[in-house]
Design a protein around this motif. Structure first.
Motif, PDB file in Angstrom:
ATOM      1  N   THR A  78      -5.505 -52.203   3.643  1.00 60.61           N
ATOM      2  CA  THR A  78      -5.693 -53.315   4.440  1.00 60.61           C
ATOM      3  C   THR A  78      -6.960 -52.710   5.565  1.00 60.61           C
ATOM      4  OG1 THR A  78      -4.892 -54.869   6.019  1.00 60.61           O
ATOM      5  CG2 THR A  78      -4.065 -52.890   6.038  1.00 60.61           C
ATOM      6  N   GLY A  79      -7.568 -53.921   6.340  1.00 63.32           N
ATOM      7  CA  GLY A  79      -8.871 -53.349   7.111  1.00 63.32           C
ATOM      8  C   GLY A  79      -9.634 -54.528   7.193  1.00 63.32           C
ATOM      9  N   ALA A 109      -9.147 -49.684  19.289  1.00 61.54           N
ATOM     10  CA  ALA A 109      -8.134 -48.965  18.640  1.00 61.54           C
ATOM     11  C   ALA A 109      -6.816 -48.997  19.470  1.00 61.54           C
ATOM     12  CB  ALA A 109      -8.765 -47.539  18.704  1.00 61.54           C
ATOM     13  N   ILE A 110      -6.985 -49.497  20.718  1.00 60.44           N
ATOM     14  CA  ILE A 110      -5.638 -49.608  21.320  1.00 60.44           C
ATOM     15  C   ILE A 110      -4.977 -50.853  21.508  1.00 60.44           C
ATOM     16  CG2 ILE A 110      -6.199 -47.319  22.706  1.00 60.44           C
ATOM     17  CD1 ILE A 110      -6.747 -49.075  24.967  1.00 60.44           C
ATOM     18  N   LYS A 111      -5.653 -51.883  20.818  1.00 57.57           N
ATOM     19  CA  LYS A 111      -5.125 -52.950  21.009  1.00 57.57           C
ATOM     20  C   LYS A 111      -3.708 -53.147  20.032  1.00 57.57           C
ATOM     21  CE  LYS A 111      -8.931 -56.202  21.882  1.00 57.57           C
ATOM     22  NZ  LYS A 111      -9.930 -57.074  20.986  1.00 57.57           N
ATOM     23  N   ALA A 112      -2.594 -54.020  20.299  1.00 62.42           N
ATOM     24  CA  ALA A 112      -1.868 -54.202  19.304  1.00 62.42           C
ATOM     25  C   ALA A 112      -2.072 -55.068  18.071  1.00 62.42           C
ATOM     26  CB  ALA A 112      -0.540 -54.867  20.020  1.00 62.42           C
ATOM     27  N   MET A 172      -3.851 -52.352  14.052  1.00 61.82           N
ATOM     28  CA  MET A 172      -3.877 -50.956  14.121  1.00 61.82           C
ATOM     29  C   MET A 172      -2.620 -50.134  14.043  1.00 61.82           C
ATOM     30  SD  MET A 172      -6.993 -50.067  13.880  1.00 61.82           S
ATOM     31  CE  MET A 172      -7.126 -48.310  14.480  1.00 61.82           C
ATOM     32  N   GLU A 173      -1.566 -50.897  14.330  1.00 61.45           N
ATOM     33  CA  GLU A 173      -0.445 -50.365  14.575  1.00 61.45           C
ATOM     34  C   GLU A 173       0.310 -50.134  13.178  1.00 61.45           C
ATOM     35  OE1 GLU A 173       2.231 -50.961  18.493  1.00 61.45           O
ATOM     36  OE2 GLU A 173       1.014 -52.924  17.849  1.00 61.45           O
TER      37      GLU A 173
END
Lengths: 375, 133
Positions: free
Chosen positions: A53-54, A178-181, A184-185
Motif C-alpha cells: 500500500t502507499g 510522516a508523523i500524522k496518524a 503511516m502507522e
C-alpha cells in the motif's frame, strides 16, 4: 464456461478459468459461490498474505511485479490481487495495474486479478477477502494484495494482510507527513521506492525517526507486541531497555534479517524498529532485501504465535462485519422498511424518543429472528 | 444486481501507438464498464492468458502495424485451445476493408476502423455479449 462448472476441485487443480470465474461470482455476491467457498475452506490458511500500500504513483504495481519475479525465483507460486478505484458516477473503471505485470501473464505459477473497488472505501474491494481465501486454497504460496493509491486513512489492508508493506517515495511533502496518524502507522515493513531520486535519504530518516519516536514514547504501535514477544523468545530486554549485549554479540544471521538496531537514537543503542528498505523498483534494485524483510516478518510472526493471533483478530473483525452486513440486508426488506418508517414517524411526532425507537427496532428484529428459527 | 461488463483492451504486436486504445478504454469506462488495460506489445499468449485470469466478457484489440491477419486469428485460436467460447472478441485499428471478411471468418465479431464513433462500439458490445448480462 457456465458458472455451475466452477468447482473446488477445479480451483484446487490450478484451473485459472475456474478460479477467475469464482472471483467474479464473489464480486457480484452470487449465492451459488458459497458452496464452492465452503468446499475450499479446508485447504486454506497456508498462504502468506502480503499487502502493498502507499500513495498513487509510488510505484506499487512495478514493485509488485518485481516482488512476483523474486518470489518466483525462490520457487514460490504467487497470486496478485490489484485493486483500482471505480468511478462513483458511472461505476466504470480503468484497471491498469496489470500493465506492469504482464511479463508474468504466461507463467502458470502466477495468477493476477484486477478488482475495481465498486463503491467500497478503505482502499480495497469488498470481494478482496473472499478472493484471498480462494487463492490461498488454490495453493498459491504468496498472495499479494496491491491496494488503490491511498491517501491518509485507507487502512483496510491491515484486516487482510499478514504483512503490510508501506511504500513511500521522495517528494511528497514535509516531515510532518510522516508523523500524522493513519496510513503511516500500518506498515510492518517500510519501503522507500524511487530511491535514486533526490530526497530519498531524507524520507528514510523521517520514517525511521517516526518509528523510533513511537518506541521511545512507549506508543502502542502495530509492531510493539510482536517485538516484545520476540525479545522474550530471545531472552533479552529488547525495547524495554536494559543491557542487550547478548543480542549485540550475536551475528546478523542469528539475529535474523528482521532485526534492526538503529544508531540514531543516542542512549538507546539497541532500539528496534521495523525495517525501512530502499528500492528502485524500475531497475529491481533493493527487491531482494525487501523480499527478505517481508519473509523475515512472516517468520517472526510465526515464531511468536502472532501469525495466528493476528489472523484471529482479523477474522473476528470480518465476522462482525459480516454479521452487520446481514443485519443491514435484513433492514432492506419491505417489512423492515415499514417498521422503520413507523418508528421514524413516532420519533418525529415526539411520541417516543430516538433511543426507545432503536430498542423497539432491535426487539422487532429479534422477534423475526426467533420466528424464523422456530419455523 | 446488474452485471458489470469487464473488457480487456490489448495491443498485440509490435506497434508502439496506443492512443486509440486508450481513447476506447476511457469511452468504455465512461459507459460503466471495467476496463483492464494490458499495455503495448502483447503476444497473443499474454492476451489470452490475461483474458482468462481476469474473467473478461470482451477482448478488444487494436493494431496499427498491419499484422492483424496473423495476430487476430492467433488470439482466436488460443482462446479455442483453452476452451474459452463465451468471450466476445472485437478488433480495431488501421485495417483494410478487404481484410475484414477474413477476420470475421476467424471469429472476430466486429472490426472498427479509424473514425468509428465510440458509441457504436459500446452499443455493439452491449448487444453482442456472449454471456447473459
Amino acid at each position: 464456461m457456465d458458472d455451475s462448472a466452477v468447482s473446488a476441485d477445479r480451483v484446487r487443480a490450478g484451473d485459472a478459468r475456474a478460479t477467475a470465474r469464482l472471483i467474479s461470482m464473489i464480486e457480484r455476491e452470487d449465492p451459488s459461490r458459497l458452496a464452492v467457498l465452503k468446499a475450499l475452506h479446508a485447504y486454506g490458511g497456508k498462504a502468506h498474505v502480503v499487502g502493498i500500500t502507499g500513495p498513487p504513483g509510488a510505484g506499487k504495481s512495478t514493485l509488485t511485479d518485481k516482488l512476483v519475479g523474486d518470489l518466483r525465483g525462490r520457487g514460490r507460486k504467487v497470486a496478485v490481487i490489484a485493486v483500482d478505484p471505480s468511478s462513483p458516477f458511472t461505476g466504470g473503471a480503468i484497471l491498469g495495474d496489470r500493465i506492469r505485470m504482464q511479463r508474468h501473464a504466461t507463467d502458470d505459477g502466477v495468477y493476477i486479478r484486477s478488482l475495481a473497488t465498486r463503491g467500497h472505501l478503505g482502499g480495497l474491494s469488498r470481494a478482496a477477502s473472499e478472493a484471498v481465501r480462494v487463492l490461498d486454497a488454490a495453493g498459491y504460496d504468496d498472495v499479494i494484495i496491491e491496494t488503490v493509491g491511498v491517501g491518509q486513512s485507507e487502512v483496510d489492508i491491515v484486516r487482510i494482510a499478514d504483512t503490510v508493506v508501506l511504500v513511500s517515495v521522495p517528494g511528497l511533502g514535509d516531515d510532518i507527513q510522516a508523523i500524522k496518524a493513519g496510513v503511516m502507522e500500518i506498515g510492518d515493513v517500510f519501503c522507500v521506492n524511487k530511491a535514486d531520486k533526490d530526497g530519498a535519504e531524507r524520507v528514510v530518516r523521517e520514517i525511521r525517526a517516526m518509528l523510533e519516536t513511537a518506541v521511545l514514547n512507549g506508543a502502542a504501535t502495530r509492531f510493539t507486541p510482536l517485538f516484545e514477544a520476540r525479545s522474550a523468545l530471545r531472552g533479552d530486554a529488547g525495547n524495554a531497555g536494559g543491557a542487550t549485549e547478548a543480542v549485540a554479540s550475536r551475528g546478523p544471521a542469528e539475529q535474523g534479517a528482521f532485526h534492526h538496531i538503529t544508531a540514531q537514537a543516542t542512549g538507546h543503542p539497541n532500539l528496534e524498529i521495523p525495517p525501512v528498505v530502499k528500492t528502485v523498483a524500475e531497475t529491481g534494485e533493493g527487491i531482494g532485501p525487501l523480499v527478505d524483510e517481508i519473509k523475515a516478518h512472516e517468520a517472526a510472526l510465526a515464531a511468536t504465535g502472532f501469525l495466528r493471533s493476528r489472523r484471529e483478530a482479523n477474522l473476528a473483525w470480518e465476522l462482525g462485519r459480516g454479521a452487520a452486513q446481514r443485519v443491514l440486508s435484513e433492514l432492506e426488506r419491505d417489512e423492515s422498511r415499514e417498521t422503520l418508517a413507523e418508528l421514524a414517524r413516532s420519533v418525529l411526532d415526539r411520541g417516543i424518543d430516538y433511543y426507545d425507537a432503536l430498542d423497539a427496532l432491535e426487539d422487532a428484529m429479534k422477534r423475526t429472528q426467533r420466528a424464523a428459527t422456530t419455523a | 444486481m446488474e452485471r458489470t461488463i469487464r473488457v480487456l483492451v490489448a495491443k498485440p504486436g509490435l506497434d508502439g501507438h496506443d492512443r486509440g486504445a486508450k481513447v476506447i478504454a476511457r469511452a468504455l469506462r465512461d459507459a460503466g464498464m471495467e476496463v483492464i488495460y494490458t499495455g503495448l506489445r502483447q503476444t497473443p499468449e499474454q492476451i489470452v492468458s490475461a483474458a482468462v485470469q481476469e474473467d473478461v466478457d470482451v477482448v478488444a484489440m487494436s493494431i496499427l502495424s498491419g499484422a492483424h491477419n496473423h495476430l487476430f486469428p492467433r488470439v482466436m485460436e488460443l482462446l479455442k485451445e483453452k476452451g474459452v467460447e463465451d468471450v466476445l472478441v472485437i478488433g480495431g485499428g488501421v485495417i483494410p476493408d478487404d481484410d475484414i471478411p477474413g477476420l470475421k471468418g476467424a471469429g472476430i465479431a466486429a472490426v472498427f476502423t479509424p473514425g468509428s464513433p465510440t458509441g457504436d462500439i459500446i452499443e455493439f458490445i452491449k448487444k453482442n455479449l456472449k454471456r447473459k448480462a
